[in-house]
Scaffold this active site. Structure first.
Site, mmCIF file in Angstrom:
data_model
loop_
_atom_site.group_PDB
_atom_site.id
_atom_site.type_symbol
_atom_site.label_atom_id
_atom_site.label_comp_id
_atom_site.label_asym_id
_atom_site.label_seq_id
_atom_site.Cartn_x
_atom_site.Cartn_y
_atom_site.Cartn_z
ATOM 1 N N PHE A 1 -12.804 4.801 -5.885
ATOM 2 C CA PHE A 1 -11.462 4.528 -5.171
ATOM 3 C C PHE A 1 -10.982 3.225 -4.936
ATOM 4 O O PHE A 1 -11.556 2.229 -4.980
ATOM 5 C CB PHE A 1 -11.806 5.450 -3.916
ATOM 6 C CG PHE A 1 -12.684 5.153 -2.894
ATOM 7 C CD1 PHE A 1 -13.282 3.741 -2.672
ATOM 8 C CD2 PHE A 1 -12.734 5.885 -1.629
ATOM 9 C CE1 PHE A 1 -13.854 3.451 -1.922
ATOM 10 C CE2 PHE A 1 -13.621 5.376 -0.671
ATOM 11 C CZ PHE A 1 -14.038 4.299 -0.516
ATOM 12 N N GLU A 2 -9.913 3.416 -4.531
ATOM 13 C CA GLU A 2 -8.931 2.010 -4.457
ATOM 14 C C GLU A 2 -9.127 1.156 -5.619
ATOM 15 O O GLU A 2 -9.145 -0.143 -5.508
ATOM 16 C CB GLU A 2 -9.294 1.260 -3.014
ATOM 17 C CG GLU A 2 -8.902 1.940 -2.033
ATOM 18 C CD GLU A 2 -9.112 1.330 -0.667
ATOM 19 O OE1 GLU A 2 -8.988 0.054 -0.674
ATOM 20 O OE2 GLU A 2 -9.356 1.924 0.376
ATOM 21 N N GLY A 3 -9.060 1.855 -6.696
ATOM 22 C CA GLY A 3 -9.032 1.105 -7.996
ATOM 23 C C GLY A 3 -10.465 1.044 -8.450
ATOM 24 O O GLY A 3 -11.322 0.527 -8.073
#
Lengths: 249, 603
Positions: B414-416
């Site tokens: 998550f978040e990239g």
């Protein structure tokens, strides 16, 4: 009552495994987490509860030591104390000197109750409260596990070897607190910000004109000996034999 | 932390980001990007040295905050285990987080928060992550991303209206970017906001995998404005607006007690004043939020590693096999040492990035991505290795290792994702290296915008770049490190130049197709990650007071171990640029995609 004084001593945090400095000059405190002596924190919690019940108007926390003690006082202020006093000294303070300093502060602050931890977890002296009561000429109630204020007196349940003992003392008095008195609150984060604005007075110890008690000089510190490996014995006979062998019975 | 990720679309959008061009001119230090500088063969010493410090007053205040976090969480180990199984944090626990003030960490004091710096905030999430990742997620999704848009881009009126309630936790925030068809590719968002007759907007669409979805009251929502092809805009949506629907709790591998749900919008009316930032700037806002929020996640990873180290070293000392403690065995020592080096390195890099953010650096997206990739992967290694040390015990639910491993698995997603972030790191660095020479700026921009047209000028560009590189002397940072580490510092000087050369080689060799050369981009990213993290480590030990203490001596040793291992990794990556099996591997993958199964057997 108008004012309660609470002592907060800066000690090595109880979770830290204590180490002796390599030169044996004392306990390592560099880079070590320092906290309020846990018994003192219990004392402060009790004072705050008195204030919340309307039994005390002001709670003043006091520490004796270097400017680093401000950290513990700020924590006390964040917990809810109204004011803080730091008596500044670079010397290590023994119980009698500590008691004399408190006596001066009692006079300055017209305190009606002094709450202290029963002892500090660093040197385990268990003396300051008792000495202060004697110097002040007021009653003492030590090892408190329950405190009930009734106007001019305090009913205190003490933890003693045989069980619980309940006594009643006239106020003003010195009460020292034991582990089971209460469970201190943790600091709420916004209160940390509020604590920054609360007054913290710094008084050089010289201003109190307290006579320093003849101090004990610590010659050397050593860690306790490593525990020897144990043995498992089959029965009582073997146990007795082993003890005899070591010359213990 | 919404599972939303920056996308390929982000890399494609690099050329659109005109802001970077002016910052390449580096008028003042705050416009510098130290990681992008590495692609140009330059270690910008003032960005790495001296290692950042906070004031004593800040230290004292932060110490009190951390103490409170400890007190609140330390006796709840058994609860965390149960809540993981139940897949939910009870309401009274969330109320406890509110009472403690954990939703106001980064909100300014005048709005009821405690106004922590990015450094302080990241450190607090490190502390909470030592106990439980889901707790950090509930706090972090709120502060790192949920309400960060309001803090960064909100009007005074919006802040006035929402910040006090967000600080007290009366409102919990969530960040709504990801959609079912839009994960890493954030540009393919379909949620739409159309202007309505009330002068406001009408919102339709569905967001998935929203952290805090089920407990939030304040949603930062990204939607296309006006048309399906319109640009993204950001909106503040309150939960009790008619048409906001919260889906069922997702059943997840890890971070199970943190709330993850879909959030859907059916003709939700948004008042005009709830547009966040400028209309059409939603993509930029979304990325700015993620960039500045990364230190929260990375700080959390560092906290998790510290727990792994504490658990595994205790386990190793206590566990006896073959007549001795397994801590005596070389292969166990190796694991503990690697976890410790990783943790120190991640901690140093995260601290460096939070310092950039606190000091007002304007261009830290690559550094933030580097710290996120390194810290999240290091955390998963630590979780995996500590479980391995505990072995059979590690596999059992009775012990915390398996939960830590499940919880940390999300960090590289998550978040990239690690993959997208590596491409982002490499392409951003290369673009910067390309625009360094003013006269070639348009040509190199064209490589990204219009590769065929742009590539004609590259041979000239490459020749000049080499001149530029060789004109940079060495011996620039070794004066700043302790004498014993000078050979280690040389590693980073040497490989910084190598990275710049590699950048040239990549551009010359692949030209127009550089964007598709993902094997090569990954190698470039891995080299710059080693450089940035290693320099952060060297800077940190340079700031320590030299003494005979074992703690200091071991820190020097960590710097040495990291440097030498980084050297071998970087060397491997550089050699693989010249000789590799990339095409064979791609062809093999394509063959398998065609079959969608494994076609061999030994029978």
């Amino acid at each position: 009552m108008e004012r309660v004084l609470v002592g907060l001593k800066r000690v090595v945090d109880y979770n830290v495994r204590v180490r002796i400095r390599s030169d044996g000059s004392g306990v390592e405190t560099d880079g070590v987490k320092m906290s309020i002596n846990p018994f003192d924190e219990i004392a402060l919690e009790e004072a705050l509860r008195m204030k919340e019940r309307g039994e005390a108007n002001e709670v003043v926390v006091v520490s004796i030591g270097g400017s680093e003690c401000q950290q513990q006082l700020r924590t006390g202020l964040a917990m809810g104390a109204d004011r803080a006093i730091l008596v500044e000294t670079a010397e290590s303070v023994n119980p009698l000197t500590g008691a004399r300093i408190f006596l001066e502060l009692i006079k300055r602050e017209a305190a009606e109750l002094v709450l202290l931890g029963k002892q500090a977890i660093d040197d385990d002296n268990n003396q300051t409260g008792q000495m202060l009561a004697a110097l002040w000429g007021r009653p003492q109630a030590t090892f408190a596990s329950r405190i009930e204020l009734n106007g001019s007196t305090a009913k205190v349940t003490r933890e003693v070897d045989v069980g619980l003992e309940t006594i009643e003392v006239d106020l003003p008095a010195v009460i020292t607190t034991d582990l089971r008195l209460n469970e201190p609150r943790y600091v709420k984060l916004p209160d940390i910000m509020k604590a920054k604005k609360k007054p913290l007075d710094q008084i050089p110890v010289a201003d109190l004109a307290v006579e320093s008690a003849a101090s004990i000089t610590a010659v050397t510190f050593e860690p306790p000996e490593q525990r020897q490996k144990g043995i498992i014995v089959k029965d009582v006979a073997e146990l007795v034999a082993a003890l005899k062998d070591k010359g213990l019975v | 932390m919404g599972v939303a990720t920056e996308g390929i679309s982000m890399t494609a959008n690099l050329a659109e980001d005109k802001q970077n061009e002016t910052s390449a001119e580096a008028e003042r230090d705050l416009d510098l990007s130290p990681a992008k500088g590495l692609f140009c063969g330059e270690i910008i010493q003032s960005c790495f040295w001296p290692f950042p410090e906070i004031t004593n007053e800040q230290k004292e205040m932060l110490g009190m905050v951390l103490d409170s976090v400890d007190r609140f969480l330390e006796d709840k180990q058994e609860n965390f285990r149960q809540w993981d199984e139940a897949g939910e944090q009870p309401e009274e626990f969330i109320q406890g987080l509110r009472d403690l003030g954990l939703f106001g960490l980064i909100i300014p004091e005048e709005h009821g928060g405690i106004g922590l710096s990015n450094t302080g905030y990241s450190r607090v999430l490190q502390q909470s992550s030592r106990y439980d990742s889901s707790v950090s997620l509930t706090i972090g999704a709120h502060s790192s991303i949920g309400m960060k848009g309001l803090l960064l881009f909100g009007t005074d009126a919006q802040k006035e209206r929402y910040l006090p309630r967000l600080a007290s936790g009366e409102m919990i925030a969530a960040y709504c970017l990801t959609e079912s068809g839009s994960g890493s590719d954030a540009a393919s968002i379909r949620t739409r906001a159309t202007r309505n007759s009330n002068g406001g907007w009408t919102l339709n669409g569905e967001k998935i995998w929203i952290t805090n979805g089920g407990i939030a009251d304040f949603y930062t929502v990204f939607a296309r404005t006006d048309s399906d092809a319109g640009k993204l805009s950001a909106f503040i949506v309150e939960r009790d607006s008619p048409g906001v629907n919260i889906g069922l709790k997702e059943d997840k591998l890890g971070i199970r007690s943190s709330s993850t749900t879909t959030v859907s919008f059916a003709d939700v009316e948004i008042p005009a004043e709830n547009l966040l930032g400028e209309e059409g700037k939603g993509f930029k806002i979304a990325m700015a939020i993620l960039n500045s929020g990364r230190t929260g996640l990375s700080g959390g990873a560092v906290g998790g590693m510290k727990t792994c180290i504490a658990l595994a070293s205790k386990q190793a000392v206590e566990r006896k096999q073959f007549g001795s403690s397994i801590a005596e065995f070389g292969l166990i020592k190796k694991k503990i040492a690697e976890m410790t080096v990783d943790c120190f390195a991640a901690e140093s890099a995260v601290r460096m990035v939070s310092h950039y953010i606190d000091s007002g650096y304007t261009d830290y997206s690559v550094e933030a991505a580097i710290s996120k990739v390194f810290a999240s992967e290091a955390m998963f290694r630590a979780a995996n290795e500590s479980l391995q040390i505990a072995a059979g015990n590690g596999f059992m639910k009775e012990f915390p290792y398996e939960r830590i491993m499940r919880d940390s698995r999300i960090l590289t997603i998550f978040e990239g994702t690690s993959e997208i972030l590596r491409l982002f790191i490499a392409l951003s660095g290369m673009k910067y290296a390309g625009v360094l020479l003013q006269e070639l700026k348009s040509a190199t921009d064209d490589i990204f915008n219009n590769p065929i047209k742009g590539f004609g000028l590259l041979s000239d560009y490459a020749g000049r770049r080499i001149t530029h590189l060789t004109s940079l002397g060495q011996d620039r940072i070794i004066a700043a490190v302790p004498e014993i580490l000078r050979d280690d510092a040389l590693v980073f000087e040497k490989y910084t130049l190598e990275l710049a050369r590699m950048t040239d080689v990549l551009l010359r060799r692949h030209g127009k197709s550089i964007i598709e050369k993902q094997f090569a981009l990954q190698r470039a990213a891995d080299v710059v990650i080693d450089l940035f993290v290693g320099l952060s480590v060297l800077s940190r030990v340079s700031a320590m007071t030299p003494d005979d203490s074992e703690q200091y001596q071991q820190a020097l040793s960590i710097a040495h171990i990291f440097s030498q291992r980084a050297k071998r990794r970087m060397n491997r990556n550089l050699r693989a640029m010249l000789r590799n099996e990339d095409e064979a591997a791609k062809s093999l993958a394509e063959y398998i995609f065609d079959k969608q199964s494994y076609p061999w057997d030994v029978l």
